[in-house]
Motif scaffolding. Sequence first.
Motif, PDB file in Angstrom:
ATOM      1  N   UNK A 154      -5.668  -5.912  -5.813  1.00  0.00           N
ATOM      2  CA  UNK A 154      -6.795  -5.060  -6.222  1.00  0.00           C
ATOM      3  C   UNK A 154      -7.160  -4.063  -5.123  1.00  0.00           C
ATOM      4  N   UNK A 155      -7.174  -4.521  -3.880  1.00  0.00           N
ATOM      5  CA  UNK A 155      -7.528  -3.626  -2.773  1.00  0.00           C
ATOM      6  C   UNK A 155      -6.507  -2.500  -2.633  1.00  0.00           C
ATOM      7  N   UNK A 156      -5.217  -2.832  -2.777  1.00  0.00           N
ATOM      8  CA  UNK A 156      -4.175  -1.813  -2.656  1.00  0.00           C
ATOM      9  C   UNK A 156      -4.254  -0.815  -3.802  1.00  0.00           C
ATOM     10  N   UNK A 157      -4.515  -1.301  -5.004  1.00  0.00           N
ATOM     11  CA  UNK A 157      -4.659  -0.401  -6.148  1.00  0.00           C
ATOM     12  C   UNK A 157      -5.834   0.545  -5.948  1.00  0.00           C
ATOM     13  N   UNK A 158      -6.961  -0.008  -5.556  1.00  0.00           N
ATOM     14  CA  UNK A 158      -8.144   0.821  -5.358  1.00  0.00           C
ATOM     15  C   UNK A 158      -7.905   1.892  -4.308  1.00  0.00           C
ATOM     16  N   UNK A 199      -1.292   4.535 -13.472  1.00  0.00           N
ATOM     17  CA  UNK A 199      -1.330   3.167 -13.958  1.00  0.00           C
ATOM     18  C   UNK A 199      -0.048   2.436 -13.568  1.00  0.00           C
ATOM     19  N   UNK A 200      -0.178   1.146 -13.322  1.00  0.00           N
ATOM     20  CA  UNK A 200       0.972   0.298 -13.052  1.00  0.00           C
ATOM     21  C   UNK A 200       0.831  -0.976 -13.875  1.00  0.00           C
ATOM     22  N   UNK A 201       1.923  -1.721 -13.955  1.00  0.00           N
ATOM     23  CA  UNK A 201       1.918  -3.036 -14.582  1.00  0.00           C
ATOM     24  C   UNK A 201       2.306  -4.037 -13.493  1.00  0.00           C
ATOM     25  N   UNK A 202       1.349  -4.844 -13.095  1.00  0.00           N
ATOM     26  CA  UNK A 202       1.547  -5.742 -11.967  1.00  0.00           C
ATOM     27  C   UNK A 202       2.402  -6.942 -12.358  1.00  0.00           C
ATOM     28  N   UNK A 262      -4.281  -1.296 -13.026  1.00  0.00           N
ATOM     29  CA  UNK A 262      -3.249  -2.112 -13.666  1.00  0.00           C
ATOM     30  C   UNK A 262      -3.818  -2.691 -14.951  1.00  0.00           C
ATOM     31  N   UNK A 263      -3.802  -1.903 -16.031  1.00  0.00           N
ATOM     32  CA  UNK A 263      -4.384  -2.405 -17.279  1.00  0.00           C
ATOM     33  C   UNK A 263      -3.602  -3.570 -17.880  1.00  0.00           C
ATOM     34  N   UNK A 273       0.818  -1.211   0.000  1.00  0.00           N
ATOM     35  CA  UNK A 273       0.000   0.000   0.000  1.00  0.00           C
ATOM     36  C   UNK A 273       0.851   1.260   0.000  1.00  0.00           C
ATOM     37  N   UNK A 274       1.874   1.280   0.852  1.00  0.00           N
ATOM     38  CA  UNK A 274       2.733   2.454   0.913  1.00  0.00           C
ATOM     39  C   UNK A 274       3.459   2.698  -0.397  1.00  0.00           C
TER      40      UNK A 274
END
Length: 275
Positions: free
Chosen positions: A49-53, A35-38, A59-60, A22-23
């Motif tokens: 998903x929770x951390x992204x939200x 945007x990130x690439x996981x 993360x497209x 999260x940090x």
Amino acid sequence: MALPVASVQLYSLAAEFSADPQGSLDRLAALGLRHVEAFDFVRRPDEVRAALDASGLDSPTGHAPLLSDELWTPDGSIPTPAPEVVFEAAATIGMTTVIDPFVDPARWLTEEGVADIAERLNRAADTAASFGLSVGYHNHAQEFVASFGGVTAFERFVSLTDERVAIELDLFWALTGDQDVPALVERLGSRLTAVHVKDGVVPRPNPFAPGAERLSTDVLDQRRPGQGDVPLAAALEAGRGAIRYAVIEYDRPPGDVFDDIAASLAFLTEGGFVR
């Protein structure tokens, strides 16, 4: 002509993300990224998903193995998850494209091997479609060692894959494979969905060639954009209108990874390469 959006491959901050997901995402959002690439998301899609939200990110695209029977990890090789497992995790996170990040160098040395890789990815595209997803491939430098009739194994692979299969070109590794990178970007045309924006002193000779010593990221001399060998500006210009994602990545950040990512983002925004 639409410009790509900026993203960042989370492998660049693998240690930081593992210690504090999260940090880490909050810090990327504070830099202005959206945007990130996981990577390494299949075993923890709900957590990712929770951390992204919570950070206001998405993360497209994401990296996961689709083309290998075994996956190398620091703790030893393990069987790769079934494609359905990968795609279910990707759908949970809200991805649109799952990209295979690495296929063993030996499989790129023969025409039969290249054809098998392409056939597997075409089949994966069919399965992905049932989850509302697409698939893609991300290169290193092993794909440029062999040539067949004057065509590199990489471009032969592209020609054998369905138009639905996205290509993500790592500009640093393509140059390591002795490619004229802007010219390759032009040849890929509309097949090119994303690029990895990465600079540095490219290793010589190609560390993925047969007989080469196994590459360690500890010896890579990667640098901030504009400070290395990679013609990033020319490559990005060559891909205008095709590239959707300009993905910042460091295999080995030269300094503080968040400062390095900020420098890459400044290169992209100040150069007018992203919207």
